[in-house]
Scaffold this motif. Sequence first.
Motif, short mmCIF file in Angstrom:
data_model
loop_
_atom_site.label_atom_id
_atom_site.label_comp_id
_atom_site.label_asym_id
_atom_site.label_seq_id
_atom_site.Cartn_x
_atom_site.Cartn_y
_atom_site.Cartn_z
N THR A 209 0.84 -1.20 0.00
CA THR A 209 0.00 0.00 0.00
C THR A 209 0.87 1.25 0.00
OG1 THR A 209 -1.76 -1.15 1.20
CG2 THR A 209 -1.81 1.26 1.24
N LEU A 210 1.86 1.27 0.89
CA LEU A 210 2.77 2.41 0.96
C LEU A 210 3.60 2.55 -0.31
CD1 LEU A 210 3.97 2.04 4.67
CD2 LEU A 210 2.36 3.71 3.75
N ALA A 211 3.91 1.42 -0.96
CA ALA A 211 4.70 1.45 -2.20
C ALA A 211 3.96 2.19 -3.31
CB ALA A 211 5.03 0.03 -2.64
N LEU A 212 2.61 2.16 -3.26
CA LEU A 212 1.82 2.85 -4.28
C LEU A 212 2.04 4.36 -4.24
CD1 LEU A 212 -1.56 0.90 -3.94
CD2 LEU A 212 0.07 0.74 -5.83
N VAL A 213 2.35 4.89 -3.07
CA VAL A 213 2.60 6.32 -2.94
C VAL A 213 3.81 6.72 -3.77
CG1 VAL A 213 3.10 8.20 -1.34
CG2 VAL A 213 1.64 6.31 -0.61
N LYS A 214 4.87 5.93 -3.67
CA LYS A 214 6.09 6.21 -4.43
C LYS A 214 5.89 5.96 -5.92
CE LYS A 214 11.00 5.00 -4.65
NZ LYS A 214 12.09 4.16 -4.06
N GLU A 215 5.08 4.97 -6.23
CA GLU A 215 4.92 4.54 -7.62
C GLU A 215 4.09 5.50 -8.46
OE1 GLU A 215 3.13 0.65 -10.06
OE2 GLU A 215 3.35 0.61 -7.88
N HIS A 216 3.05 6.12 -7.87
CA HIS A 216 2.11 6.91 -8.66
C HIS A 216 2.10 8.39 -8.23
CE1 HIS A 216 0.53 3.28 -10.47
NE2 HIS A 216 0.31 2.76 -9.27
N GLU A 217 2.67 9.22 -9.05
CA GLU A 217 2.67 10.66 -8.77
C GLU A 217 1.25 11.21 -8.77
OE1 GLU A 217 4.48 14.87 -10.55
OE2 GLU A 217 4.78 12.98 -11.60
N LEU A 218 0.42 10.70 -9.67
CA LEU A 218 -0.97 11.16 -9.75
C LEU A 218 -1.71 10.89 -8.44
CD1 LEU A 218 -3.34 12.32 -11.38
CD2 LEU A 218 -3.79 10.01 -12.22
N ALA A 223 -4.25 12.93 -3.67
CA ALA A 223 -4.45 12.80 -2.23
C ALA A 223 -4.24 14.13 -1.51
CB ALA A 223 -3.51 11.73 -1.67
N ILE A 224 -3.21 14.85 -1.90
CA ILE A 224 -2.93 16.15 -1.27
C ILE A 224 -4.04 17.14 -1.59
CG2 ILE A 224 -1.35 18.12 -1.21
CD1 ILE A 224 0.93 16.11 -1.73
N LEU A 225 -4.48 17.15 -2.84
CA LEU A 225 -5.58 18.03 -3.22
C LEU A 225 -6.84 17.68 -2.43
CD1 LEU A 225 -6.88 20.19 -5.03
CD2 LEU A 225 -7.25 18.40 -6.75
N GLY A 226 -7.12 16.38 -2.30
CA GLY A 226 -8.28 15.95 -1.54
C GLY A 226 -8.20 16.36 -0.08
N ALA A 227 -7.00 16.29 0.49
CA ALA A 227 -6.81 16.66 1.89
C ALA A 227 -7.13 18.14 2.12
CB ALA A 227 -5.38 16.37 2.33
N PHE A 228 -6.67 18.99 1.24
CA PHE A 228 -6.93 20.42 1.41
C PHE A 228 -8.40 20.77 1.23
CE2 PHE A 228 -2.33 21.05 1.03
CZ PHE A 228 -2.14 22.06 1.97
N ASN A 344 -7.40 3.41 -2.63
CA ASN A 344 -8.40 4.14 -1.85
C ASN A 344 -7.90 4.42 -0.44
OD1 ASN A 344 -11.11 5.23 -2.15
ND2 ASN A 344 -11.68 3.84 -0.49
N THR A 345 -7.12 3.47 0.10
CA THR A 345 -6.55 3.66 1.44
C THR A 345 -5.65 4.88 1.49
OG1 THR A 345 -6.62 1.32 2.02
CG2 THR A 345 -4.98 2.65 3.15
N ILE A 346 -4.73 4.98 0.54
CA ILE A 346 -3.81 6.12 0.50
C ILE A 346 -4.57 7.42 0.33
CG2 ILE A 346 -1.92 7.22 -0.76
CD1 ILE A 346 -1.12 4.78 0.91
N TYR A 347 -5.48 7.42 -0.63
CA TYR A 347 -6.22 8.65 -0.91
C TYR A 347 -7.07 9.07 0.28
CZ TYR A 347 -9.29 12.07 -2.99
OH TYR A 347 -9.98 13.23 -3.23
N MET A 348 -7.88 8.15 0.81
CA MET A 348 -8.83 8.50 1.85
C MET A 348 -8.17 8.73 3.20
SD MET A 348 -11.60 8.92 0.30
CE MET A 348 -12.58 9.27 1.76
N THR A 349 -7.05 8.05 3.47
CA THR A 349 -6.33 8.33 4.72
C THR A 349 -5.81 9.76 4.70
OG1 THR A 349 -5.67 6.01 4.99
CG2 THR A 349 -4.41 7.66 6.20
N THR A 350 -5.19 10.14 3.59
CA THR A 350 -4.70 11.51 3.45
C THR A 350 -5.86 12.49 3.49
OG1 THR A 350 -2.97 10.62 2.00
CG2 THR A 350 -3.25 13.01 2.03
#
Length: 409
Positions: A209-218, A223-228, A344-350
């Motif tokens: 799951t954490l590896a997906l963060v490094k793998e996908h810039e999009l 995720a950052i846009l969603g957080a703000f 979804n985990t990475i996006y929604m956690t952020t």
Amino acid sequence: MDRKNKKLHQEGDPLKSGTILLMAVAAGITVANIYYNQPILKEMAISLKATDAEIGRVSMFAQLGYGLGMFFLIPLGDKVDRKKLILILMLSLAVMLILMVVAKGVVFVWLLSLLIGVCSAPAQIILPMAASLDKVNRGKTVGIVFSGILVGILGSRVISGFITDWLGWRYVYAISAVMVLTITVLLKLYLPNVKHKFTGTYAELLKSTLALVKEHELLRRSAILGAFTFGIFCSFWTTVTFYLSGPAFGFHADTIGLFGIVAIGGALVAPYFGKLADKGNTKKSLIISVSMIIFSLVLLKLFPVSVIVMIIAIFILDIGVQATQITNFTRIYSLDENSHSRLNTIYMTTYFIGGGIGTFFGLLCWKHGGWALSTWQMLLWSFIAISIVIFSKSRTKKKQTMAENVLRN
């Protein structure tokens, strides 16, 4: 819907409209539990003899719990039977809600709010589940289920306001427990089983799951846009409760809850952006949606004591926030067909970390500068959000130009 849906669902098979509706309703009923507290914080504070700052943490803990549940539980949707996972969590949620009915003391309410947030994770297991079952019209399907989540989020304020005004805030959680148990039975009967695709250990699942963060810039940008944007949303709905119940308006909980109806109208418009994203116009969709957030906050700054402007601003704000999320979902679910739950985990956690931080800063600004400082903080966050969109657009164009130059040479 029929009981044949109980068999293992084949990947790519379309979902029946009745099944999609059930998933949308279930997601909405589940996620609503995080937001019931927002219009009734004042009444909870009086009942529990807590200060505004203490009771405001109820919202913060609920969002924090939801974020924890998403990070540690949602990835399991790629490893175990999603249906069983959903049913177990929803039964646990019903227990937490029953305990909230008899809770004494603000500290115990904080703890239960945290656990209610954790056990509300099924809403974000259902969403990627729906996305994996309709690849052709993914944006439209995700939009329908996400609309259920939005109606749950926004309708929760209307429901909790009225119930609290007539019966008391504890009945909000009692009635919710009944609804959760009812929808759990329906999901047991009609929700399809979906084959899981990850065969490693739980530790390997979290690592991947954490590896997906490094793998996908999009994924990182989304995720950052969603957080703000969600931080703005949570900051607004937490502080507006105090503002509308204060000297400027003097509204009671039931009246404050009615503003949620306006927001529901905005949420029902937002799925249009899912169709736009299906056509590949994600950048255009994001620019429009984030600009709507900015416009709504400018209206609130210019006309701070107008009920009409408040209604218009809420409508536009909610369209902007929710349309941004639907577009982001459509983008990230296209990255890896075998990792929807983990994406979804990475996006929604952020996303919910942003919501928790937004709530914290909203309460902090309310304490030190009231509504004026709170709205300035939200406006600042909205300008950061539009900068993220513009920056990513510029980078995309830059990459395209570099690629064209390479081809020419």
